[in-house]
Motif scaffolding. Structure first.
Motif, PDB file in Angstrom:
ATOM      1  N   CYS A  58       0.852  -1.190   0.000  1.00 55.06           N
ATOM      2  CA  CYS A  58       0.000   0.000   0.000  1.00 55.06           C
ATOM      3  C   CYS A  58       0.886   1.237   0.000  1.00 55.06           C
ATOM      4  CB  CYS A  58      -0.914   0.018   1.215  1.00 55.06           C
ATOM      5  SG  CYS A  58      -1.836   1.567   1.365  1.00 55.06           S
ATOM      6  N   CYS A  61      -0.162   3.380   3.630  1.00 53.37           N
ATOM      7  CA  CYS A  61       0.245   2.921   4.957  1.00 53.37           C
ATOM      8  C   CYS A  61       1.543   2.108   4.911  1.00 53.37           C
ATOM      9  CB  CYS A  61      -0.868   2.108   5.621  1.00 53.37           C
ATOM     10  SG  CYS A  61      -1.244   0.559   4.801  1.00 53.37           S
ATOM     11  N   CYS A  72      -6.374  -1.501  -0.431  1.00 53.54           N
ATOM     12  CA  CYS A  72      -5.690  -1.791   0.824  1.00 53.54           C
ATOM     13  C   CYS A  72      -6.753  -2.099   1.879  1.00 53.54           C
ATOM     14  CB  CYS A  72      -4.846  -0.602   1.273  1.00 53.54           C
ATOM     15  SG  CYS A  72      -4.217  -0.823   2.958  1.00 53.54           S
ATOM     16  N   GLU A  74      -6.552  -2.044   4.962  1.00 52.46           N
ATOM     17  CA  GLU A  74      -6.417  -1.175   6.126  1.00 52.46           C
ATOM     18  C   GLU A  74      -6.992   0.209   5.861  1.00 52.46           C
ATOM     19  OE1 GLU A  74      -5.439  -1.740   9.214  1.00 52.46           O
ATOM     20  OE2 GLU A  74      -5.216  -3.856   8.685  1.00 52.46           O
ATOM     21  N   CYS A  75      -6.551   0.845   4.743  1.00 56.09           N
ATOM     22  CA  CYS A  75      -6.962   2.242   4.540  1.00 56.09           C
ATOM     23  C   CYS A  75      -7.823   2.439   3.300  1.00 56.09           C
ATOM     24  CB  CYS A  75      -5.758   3.173   4.546  1.00 56.09           C
ATOM     25  SG  CYS A  75      -4.304   2.592   3.732  1.00 56.09           S
TER      26      CYS A  75
HETATM   27 ZN   LIG Z   1      -2.963   1.055   3.352  1.00 56.70          ZN
END
Ligand SMILES: [Zn+2]
Lengths: 175, 382
Positions: A58, A61, A72, A74-75
């Motif tokens: 990513c 992050c 991603c 996560e984000c």
């Molecule tokens: Zn990310």
């Protein structure tokens, strides 16, 4: 006789009727052709052609995930094929189970030999886990923290089973 | 009662096959388009309602696989309608009306190319009595078409006119799979699939996704100057066994439409509605659905197409997008109708735009031969 009724009234008659209840058997195979998509195709092609395990980094992050994907996790930043990178084929077992029941391999339709060991493997440098077979046949030796490396099939076809299993790296990550 | 508005729409091109995308990646393309359309991002979305089919997706509880691409990484609630996307829209409307959520993302996808249409559409039927006789989407529809012709004197030419019109309209829609320049004879002479249905009477099975963002009345005004209001919605379902129904009638559509019209204050649908997007899996179905939607009397769907009113230059165009006969993403095609109807109300349907649309209707079906129906009335005014 047209119009005749089938009566099931007394307890004894019900029992006899239950003994005659029928089941209808259906043997339908439903074939599927799943699209691996652009990211999945990169993963399986690299596995097949170059014995490489591909992940994606990513650009926001900096975390690395296996296999590559469009967002991603996560984000939720959109990622591209240019973000795909080779990751380590060595890692650490972070969870495991020894499967002790018959399992039908969906790629072959055949029952896999069992028992067999599987592990959730954290490849070095990668943020998430890869679930795969473990070679270790002495199941008492499988433990979290054990170090493993991927062993690739000589003849690879572009399936997860192109990695035959993860074998134990002796001398690392002992109990 | 407060109203709910559509504040963003997105769709992918519908194609025979999209090997470059998994179904989740394909859905992301539509979701991203809807988010961009509404000038929002995932963290602006209150909750998600999805529509898809485990059978078509080839997985159990298949909505579990779309959580990343619908943004539920942010720990939102998501729930799935295992049916057409119009139902997901109504469910999303209810969730928004609950005032627990300001916004709802409605998302639907189907990859018809990945499964086996014959097996999957056979599998809806009763396994004890009917499946082994070979009922599936096409043979079931053929029974309905035959019954409709028998009861009301509908002709194969009238059915063919729908195919010619809708495949022709699809030439104006960059998202449609089968833009075609057909003549009536091309349809009549096309390969017989299941008497009386010929190749060009039948929809293809497609890959595609669609997404709609709903917002509460107050929130909608913050998000856009051009909200499309859901003025009315209704749904209804008929008996399961095709053999229990008079297949020439679409009673459940009449019930769904009357529910939606009552909510929208529509008393004369043939005059008050400016454009309709209907779920024509087969040519004859558009004729039936125009009856069920009250654009004409029962049995007069053939006369309606003959009159020219439902053509692009008529006063009540039906399926300017090309309809489902030009691109059929199962469980998604109804949401595509919602997207198209919303674009018509916004005046942003480009080459397929109908002039001066105030009120549009989107129609979805579920089950075979129009067993279940969902009707949504959209408008420029609340
Ligand atoms: Zn990310």
């Amino acid at each position: 006789m047209v119009g005749a009724k089938v009566g099931v009234t007394s307890g004894r008659a019900k029992q006899e009727f239950n003994d005659e209840l029928l089941r209808i058997t259906m043997m339908v195979d439903i074939p599927y052709n799943f699209s691996a998509g652009t990211f999945g195709s990169i993963f399986f092609r690299e596995l097949k052609d170059s014995r490489r395990i591909m992940g994606i980094k990513c650009n926001k992050c900096g975390e690395i995930f296996v296999p590559p994907r469009v967002l991603c996790p996560e984000c939720l930043v959109e990622l591209s094929i240019d973000d795909c990178i080779e990751v380590s084929s060595e890692g650490t077992v972070e969870g495991f189970t020894v499967v002790n029941f018959p399992f039908i391999d969906p790629n072959t339709g055949k029952v896999r030999n069992y028992p067999y060991g599987t592990g959730n493997i954290k490849l070095d440098g990668v943020s998430n886990l890869l679930w795969h077979f473990l070679k270790e046949s002495d199941y008492s030796k499988i433990h979290n923290g054990m170090r493993v490396r991927a062993v690739f099939e000589d003849k690879r076809v572009g399936l997860p089973s192109d990695i035959r299993y993860f074998e134990t790296i002796e001398g690392e990550g002992e109990k | 009662m407060k109203k709910v508005a559509i504040v963003g729409v997105g769709q992918t091109k519908q194609e025979a096959s999209k090997p470059h995308q998994s179904f989740a990646e394909m859905l992301y393309e539509a979701v991203k388009a809807a988010l961009n359309d509404a000038n929002m991002w995932f963290d602006d979305i209150g909750n998600v309602v999805s529509a898809s089919s485990d059978f078509w997706d080839g997985r159990t509880i298949s909505n579990m696989a779309i959580q990343d691409v619908t943004g539920t990484t942010y720990k939102k609630t998501e729930s799935k309608v295992a049916s057409d996307g119009t139902y997901a829209t109504v469910y999303g409307m209810m969730r928004t009306l609950s005032e627990y959520y300001d916004t709802t993302l409605v998302a639907a996808h189907c990859k018809g190319s990945e499964g086996n249409t014959r097996i999957i559409t056979n599998a809806i039927f009763d396994p004890l009595y009917q499946r082994a006789i070979g009922l599936d989407a096409i043979s079931g529809a053929a029974l309905q078409a035959r019954r409709y012709m028998t009861k009301y004197g509908i002709t194969e030419e009238q059915m063919a006119k729908v195919s010619v019109k809708n495949h022709g309209n699809a030439r104006n829609n960059p998202y449609a799979q089968l833009p075609m320049d057909l003549k009536i004879d091309d349809v009549l002479n096309s390969r017989m699939i299941s008497d009386p249905l010929k190749l060009y009477d039948c929809s293809p099975i497609s890959d595609g996704a669609a997404a709609v963002i709903l917002a509460s009345e107050d929130k909608a005004k913050e998000i856009t100057d051009n909200p499309v209001w859901i003025r009315g919605a209704g749904y209804s379902i008929d008996a399961f066994y095709l053999t229990d129904r008079d297949l020439a009638e679409c009673d459940s559509l009449r019930a769904a439409a009357s529910m939606a019209y009552r909510m929208a204050g529509i008393t004369d649908p043939g005059r008050q509605i400016d454009v309709a997007e209907v779920y024509d899996s087969f040519s004859y179905q558009e004729l039936m659905w125009t009856e069920g939607l009250g654009f004409c009397k029962p049995g007069e769907g053939g006369k309606l197409i003959d009159s020219g009113r439902t053509q692009m230059d008529g006063d009540l165009p039906v399926n300017p997008s090309g309809g489902v006969i030009s691109a059929h993403t199962v469980t998604t095609a109804g949401l595509v109708r919602v997207v198209e109807a919303a674009l018509q109300v916004r005046g942003e349907a480009d080459k397929r735009q109908v002039p001066d649309v105030n009120t549009a209707v989107a129609h979805g079906t579920s089950g075979y031969c129009g067993q279940g129906n969902c009707v949504i009335v959209l408008g420029r005014e609340k």
